[in-house]
Enzyme design. Structure first.
Site, short mmCIF file in Angstrom:
data_model
loop_
_atom_site.label_atom_id
_atom_site.label_comp_id
_atom_site.label_asym_id
_atom_site.label_seq_id
_atom_site.Cartn_x
_atom_site.Cartn_y
_atom_site.Cartn_z
N LYS A 125 0.86 -1.18 0.00
CA LYS A 125 0.00 0.00 0.00
C LYS A 125 0.89 1.22 0.00
O LYS A 125 2.05 1.16 0.43
CB LYS A 125 -0.88 0.01 1.25
P1 NAD Z 1 -12.94 7.64 -2.87
O1 NAD Z 1 -11.96 8.70 -2.59
O2 NAD Z 1 -13.45 7.50 -4.23
O3 NAD Z 1 -14.20 7.82 -1.89
C1 NAD Z 1 -14.08 8.00 -0.52
C2 NAD Z 1 -15.42 8.51 -0.01
O4 NAD Z 1 -15.36 8.61 1.40
C3 NAD Z 1 -15.78 9.90 -0.52
O5 NAD Z 1 -17.17 9.96 -0.76
C4 NAD Z 1 -15.43 10.81 0.64
O6 NAD Z 1 -16.17 12.01 0.66
C5 NAD Z 1 -15.78 9.91 1.80
N1 NAD Z 1 -15.09 10.30 3.02
C6 NAD Z 1 -13.83 10.78 3.17
N2 NAD Z 1 -13.61 11.05 4.47
C7 NAD Z 1 -14.72 10.70 5.13
C8 NAD Z 1 -15.12 10.73 6.49
N3 NAD Z 1 -14.27 11.17 7.42
N4 NAD Z 1 -16.36 10.27 6.81
C9 NAD Z 1 -17.19 9.82 5.86
N5 NAD Z 1 -16.89 9.77 4.56
C10 NAD Z 1 -15.68 10.22 4.21
O7 NAD Z 1 -12.28 6.30 -2.31
P2 NAD Z 1 -12.61 4.80 -2.69
O8 NAD Z 1 -11.63 4.35 -3.68
O9 NAD Z 1 -14.07 4.65 -2.95
O10 NAD Z 1 -12.23 4.08 -1.32
C11 NAD Z 1 -13.15 4.00 -0.23
C12 NAD Z 1 -12.80 2.82 0.63
O11 NAD Z 1 -12.84 1.64 -0.18
C13 NAD Z 1 -11.39 2.87 1.21
O12 NAD Z 1 -11.37 2.26 2.48
C14 NAD Z 1 -10.59 2.05 0.24
O13 NAD Z 1 -9.40 1.52 0.83
C15 NAD Z 1 -11.60 0.98 -0.08
N6 NAD Z 1 -11.32 0.27 -1.32
C16 NAD Z 1 -11.33 0.91 -2.53
C17 NAD Z 1 -11.04 0.19 -3.68
C18 NAD Z 1 -11.09 0.82 -5.03
O14 NAD Z 1 -10.94 0.08 -6.02
N7 NAD Z 1 -11.29 2.10 -5.17
C19 NAD Z 1 -10.75 -1.16 -3.59
C20 NAD Z 1 -10.76 -1.80 -2.36
C21 NAD Z 1 -11.05 -1.06 -1.23
#
Ligand code: NAD
Length: 460
Positions: free
Chosen positions: A151
């Site tokens: 990561k």
């Molecule tokens: P992203 O940046 O697209 O979205 C994150 C979302 O969380 C946004 O809507 C943001 O406004 C919100 N957010 C940020 N801080 C916050 C808070 N304090 N309280 C509530 N909401 C908050 O990110 P993503 O890629 O969708 O990732 C989100 C989660 O999913 C993370 O934990 C990431 O590790 C996990 N994840 C993502 C992927 C991927 O392919 N994108 C894959 C596996 C896991």
């Protein structure tokens, strides 16, 4: 820039097993332990620990107890292989220079090149990156793809950067961590506040220093530069398939069920859409500014439009509630899809959902896991629920290496098959070891990494 390989020993739980003998350090196989004897005993803790790395270690120890791993093997499996901390100086638009802190941690390469996303967020710390890297290792093993875990991240609020500043920061960070990267070494992908454009800049920066294009060095790229069909929605699609599997086992019809999604980003917004298409009433969604709630169901197109135009889902029609309140709504399905450590000992008893599907990494603390398990809540753990993203990243990497690209339906079919098979295997482990799905997924993942480590043996 400094490269560290610090031991995690001091940070372990107080009840450490006795030091291993030299023979035990030769990484022997796990000793089978009777499930009842292996069951972890909840430890009284004065205050809940919200450091993600420490709770990643606690989760690991629970699985290691079930597998009967000795101290030496535990140390090998739980200590990150490499940790790189880089200073990332960036020339800002006004001519000043800002220096950001960047990280890349490779937790394991036992099963193949390390794989894991890049996060840009003001709260990024080395410990958070170490936790996320460890979870990547187990996740890749749970879905049985030939990757280890890694990561990366930068401690930065990207909302305060112009596009040009973001690009320069991304390129300098890529250059700093490039000594670790390569399609056969370590392969980044998007995570919180990074996206396909970020990946295109990373791939280009890495390629320019080589003098030729190496598409397979990152995944989650735009289609025009070696991305895969279906990658944007892959995390959400995998999460939705896992929810289908859980609902089927609970005899909960999705059509007419209700859901709340915390975090309306890459993962969360698409999970909400998949649920909506399956007839689930999505009653609340949130972003960093708060949540919007309508018990009759939200019009997701209008929510997306509000976010696009006004910068937040809270501008959409509905009642405004907080990011804490959204977790406690009376819904069938709760999808935490933002950051880690949001379901804790403090609020777990008030979670009403029957299914908690962890699209986010690490949203539930170990104490909260115990409370939810006692309540009978089905928690689909992150390393299964969001594994669709890395699964299609793997497909993208394969397509890049072959320079032969698949049709969307081929990607979808392989993704669905991978997640359903992994769910079945995790469910089988849960029955065999009489435990919850998280511990079962960890037993499966950690067990596979342990097997690879044991067969390879220790160098030299
Ligand atoms: P992203 O940046 O697209 O979205 C994150 C979302 O969380 C946004 O809507 C943001 O406004 C919100 N957010 C940020 N801080 C916050 C808070 N304090 N309280 C509530 N909401 C908050 O990110 P993503 O890629 O969708 O990732 C989100 C989660 O999913 C993370 O934990 C990431 O590790 C996990 N994840 C993502 C992927 C991927 O392919 N994108 C894959 C596996 C896991």
């Amino acid at each position: 820039m400094s490269e560290k390989s610090e031991s995690a020993k001091e940070k372990r739980m107080p009840s450490k097993p006795k030091p291993a003998s030299p023979a035990a350090r030769a990484v022997p196989g796990p000793k089978p332990v009777a499930p009842d004897r292996a069951a972890p005993k909840p430890k009284p803790v004065a205050e809940e620990n919200l450091n993600p790395y420490e709770f990643a270690l606690l989760q690991f120890e629970r699985a290691a107890d079930h597998l009967g791993l000795d101290t030496g093997v535990r140390e090998v499996l739980s200590t990150p292989k490499r940790q790189l901390i880089a200073s990332v100086p960036v020339k800002m638009d006004d001519g000043s220079i800002s220096v950001f802190h960047g990280y890349r941690v490779q937790h394991s390469i036992a099963r193949g090149p390390s794989k894991g996303g890049i996060r840009y967020h003001p709260d990024v710390t080395l410990d958070e990156v170490k936790a996320l890297a460890m979870w990547m290792t187990w996740k890749c093993a749970v879905v049985n793809i030939p990757f280890g875990g890694a990561k990366g991240g930068i401690t930065v609020d990207p909302k305060k950067l112009s596009l040009g500043e973001n690009e320069r920061m991304t390129r300098r960070y890529t250059s700093e961590i490039s000594i670790l990267l390569g399609h056969d070494r370590d392969i980044p992908a998007p995570d919180v506040y990074t996206n396909p454009q970020t990946m295109a800049w990373m791939m280009d920066t890495f390629s320019m220093t080589k003098g030729y294009s190496t598409l397979g060095v990152v995944t989650g790229k735009p289609l025009a530069v070696g991305g895969s069909a279906g990658r944007n929605d892959a995390t959400a699609e995998g999460c939705f398939v896992a929810i289908e599997e859980a609902a089927r086992r609970l005899s909960l019809p999705l059509n007419g069920a209700t859901a709340a999604v915390q975090g309306f980003g890459n993962a969360g917004a698409a999970v909400a859409r998949f649920l909506d298409e399956a007839g689930v009433r999505v009653v609340a969604v949130s972003d960093s500014k708060g949540a919007v709630y309508d018990k009759r169901g939200l019009a997701l197109d209008a929510v997306s439009a509000a976010k696009e135009k006004k910068g937040s889902v809270t501008a959409a029609r509905g009642e405004r509630i907080t990011n804490d309140e959204i977790l406690e709504l009376p819904v069938d399905i709760l999808v935490p899809a933002a950051l880690e450590g949001v379901i804790t000992r403090k609020n777990a008893a008030r979670i009403k959902a029957q299914i908690v599907a962890e699209a986010a990494n690490g949203p539930t603390t170990p104490d909260a896991d115990d409370i939810l398990r006692a309540k009978g809540t089905i928690v689909i753990p992150d390393i299964l629920a969001n594994a669709g993203g890395v699964t299609v990243s793997y497909f993208e990497w394969v397509q890049d290496l072959y320079s032969f690209f698949w049709e969307p339906d081929v990607v979808r079919t392989h993704l669905e098959r991978t997640i359903r098979r992994a769910y079945d295997e995790v469910d089988g482990m849960a029955r065999r070891y009489n435990t919850d799905l998280r511990t079962a997924a960890l037993i499966l993942g950690v067990g596979r990494v342990e097997e690879a480590t044991r067969i390879r043996g220790l160098f030299p």
